[in-house]
Design an enzyme around this catalytic site. Structure first.
Site, short mmCIF file in Angstrom:
data_model
loop_
_atom_site.label_atom_id
_atom_site.label_comp_id
_atom_site.label_asym_id
_atom_site.label_seq_id
_atom_site.Cartn_x
_atom_site.Cartn_y
_atom_site.Cartn_z
N GLU A 206 -4.64 -8.88 -1.36
CA GLU A 206 -5.16 -8.64 -0.02
C GLU A 206 -6.58 -8.10 -0.05
OE1 GLU A 206 -2.70 -6.34 2.69
OE2 GLU A 206 -4.48 -5.66 3.73
N GLU B 240 0.81 -1.22 0.00
CA GLU B 240 0.00 0.00 0.00
C GLU B 240 0.85 1.28 0.00
OE1 GLU B 240 -2.93 -0.50 3.12
OE2 GLU B 240 -3.96 -2.04 1.95
#
Length: 482
Positions: free
Chosen positions: A335, A232
């Site tokens: 994810e 991220e």
């Protein structure tokens, strides 16, 4: 909702799964094939349960009023890498504290290819993440030469669980690893948490750190199949996080990480960029892949679902845009989870449907692999050192395992769609149904049909003028194998 282990979830099915796995590759014509049907449905006891055996009969041109799921195996698309979940520090710590019987139950449920749902992928972290009991490092502070590198922390819980999962899976799992952040002393904010950026003078040391991790894990008997550059990279979080712009990630790949992996003999590891949400995926993919000097090191682009997982305008089609523009680059979902976990809602049916919708869409849009977040968490949705509690398909409480329906929705794919399968064309004729389909390496076809509506939907499974009469229960996932 409590289930008494995988064996009790789909009672009597293990022998069917085992026989199915042992059958030889099929080249039978459609009219001689039996279609085995497996269902999971709300307000029933069906959990990946075999319910019917169907057969094809001639139908020809269906009428407009005849609801169909059309399957065309003559058009084949991407090759499937597989399915899995993340073995984080949190998952491993919860597992390590379970009684032996519950440990074996979990291993069988996820990793046994006959009695379980057959995961073949594992994501894990390079050092700590939010789903660790605390932040930790593999090297002492200031050690840019990485002379103090060691993974003693991981030997307590994480490495034993990965090894046990590998053994249950038959000796092999494809493990890929992701860092949540460089160490604080390597960053502009001098903090492993709360974003910041990698300082230019530590780019080579950080690239070397990936190599050290690979070497250490492979010395433990855990081959590393792949890597992503940064988890991220556009999120400043209160946990381990680090910001890379698209240009910064591109330049780190082409000038540091890519060449460093190649020099170490790890150029064949599957390196993935981005590893964040679908919203910016096209901009990030194009920034790296439009530069040949960076693109040559990349196997794929990884992505998550948190742009809007719970409803509203999901960015599902952004994945298709990347696949259209860069068809030779692999797309990997790495994810997803239900955030802000509430134990009282573990049985809410909508959560499995969120998984089902995302998996079907992602594969129809060109994705090759799908990896859930934590495989196991405690009754609070942790442990988590910053209170970022989330849901997992399986939770542990008082030494027992509790299964959310997300486990079964994922299992409809991971159980039946094998690594090496090819996605084939499939489309429903009514919007109440979602579908996707695959041909496995053994020649068997797997068709997945999901119904999110409150109504049963009778339909024909239609292939080249042959059709089988069937139905989709309200709020259900159905797998057809023939």
């Amino acid at each position: 909702m409590k289930y008494t282990g995988w064996y009790g979830i789909i009672a009597g099915c293990c022998c069917i799964f085992s026989a199915q796995a042992q059958q030889k590759p099929t080249t039978l014509p459609l009219t001689k094939r039996s279609i085995v049907v497996y269902k999971t449905a709300a307000n029933t006891q069906l959990r990946i349960t075999p319910t019917d055996t169907l057969h094809f009969t001639p139908l020809g041109q269906p009428l407009e009023t005849q609801v169909c799921v059309f399957v065309d195996p003559t058009h084949r698309f991407q090759t499937v890498v597989g399915f899995g979940g993340a073995i984080t520090d949190a998952a491993a710590e919860v597992f390590g504290k379970l009684p032996a019987a519950s440990q074996q139950e979990l291993l069988t449920a996820y990793y046994d290819p006959q009695q379980g749902i057959g995961y073949n992928l594992v994501r894990t972290t390079i050092a700590s993440s939010d789903f660790s009991s605390g932040s930790y490092a593999y090297v002492q502070e200031g050690d840019a030469a990485l002379k103090t590198f060691n993974i003693d922390h991981d030997r307590q819980f994480r490495i034993p669980l990965i090894k046990a999962a590998m053994k249950t899976a038959g000796g092999k799992l494809d493990v890929f690893a992701t860092p949540w952040s460089p160490y604080g002393w390597m960053k502009t904010n001098n903090n492993v948490l709360q974003g910041g950026k990698l300082l230019p003078q530590f780019r080579q040391a950080w690239a070397n750190h990936y190599v050290k991790f690979i070497q250490a894990y492979e010395k433990e008997g855990i081959p590393i199949w792949g890597l992503s550059v940064q988890n991220e990279p556009m999120a400043t979080q209160k946990w381990e996080s680090c910001i890379f712009t698209g240009e910064e990630e591109r330049d780190f790949i082409k000038s540091f990480l890519g060449p460093t992996l190649q020099r170490a003999g790890y150029g064949s590891k599957k390196l993935m960029a981005w590893d964040h949400n679908r919203d910016l995926i096209y901009q990030r993919a194009s920034t790296v892949l439009n530069d040949p000097a960076a693109a040559k090191y990349l196997w794929g682009v990884a992505f998550h679902w948190y742009e809007n997982w719970s409803g509203g305008a999901k960015m599902l089609e952004n994945v298709a845009r990347v696949h259209e523009a860069f068809p030779n680059t692999h797309l990997m979902f790495t994810e997803g989870c239900i955030e802000k976990f509430n134990w009282d809602k573990i049985a809410d049916w909508q959560y499995g449907e969120i998984y089902g919708q995302n998996i079907i869409s992602d594969f129809n849009n060109g994705t090759v692999g799908w990896t859930d977040w934590n495989i196991l968490l405690d009754e609070q949705g942790g442990p988590n050192h910053v209170g970022n509690y989330c849901m997992a398909p399986i939770h542990a409480k008082d030494g027992k395992l509790y299964y959310s329906n997300a486990f079964y929705y994922i299992g409809h794919f991971s159980k039946f769609v094998k690594a090496g399968a090819k996605r084939i064309a499939a489309t429903p004729s009514r919007s109440k149904l979602l579908s996707t389909a695959f041909v496995n390496p053994d020649g068997k076809t797997v068709v997945e049909v999901m119904n999110q509506s409150d109504e049963a939907v009778p339909f024909y499974l239609w292939v080249n003028g042959q059709a089988a009469t069937t139905n989709s229960l309200p709020h259900s996932m159905t797998t057809f194998v023939y």
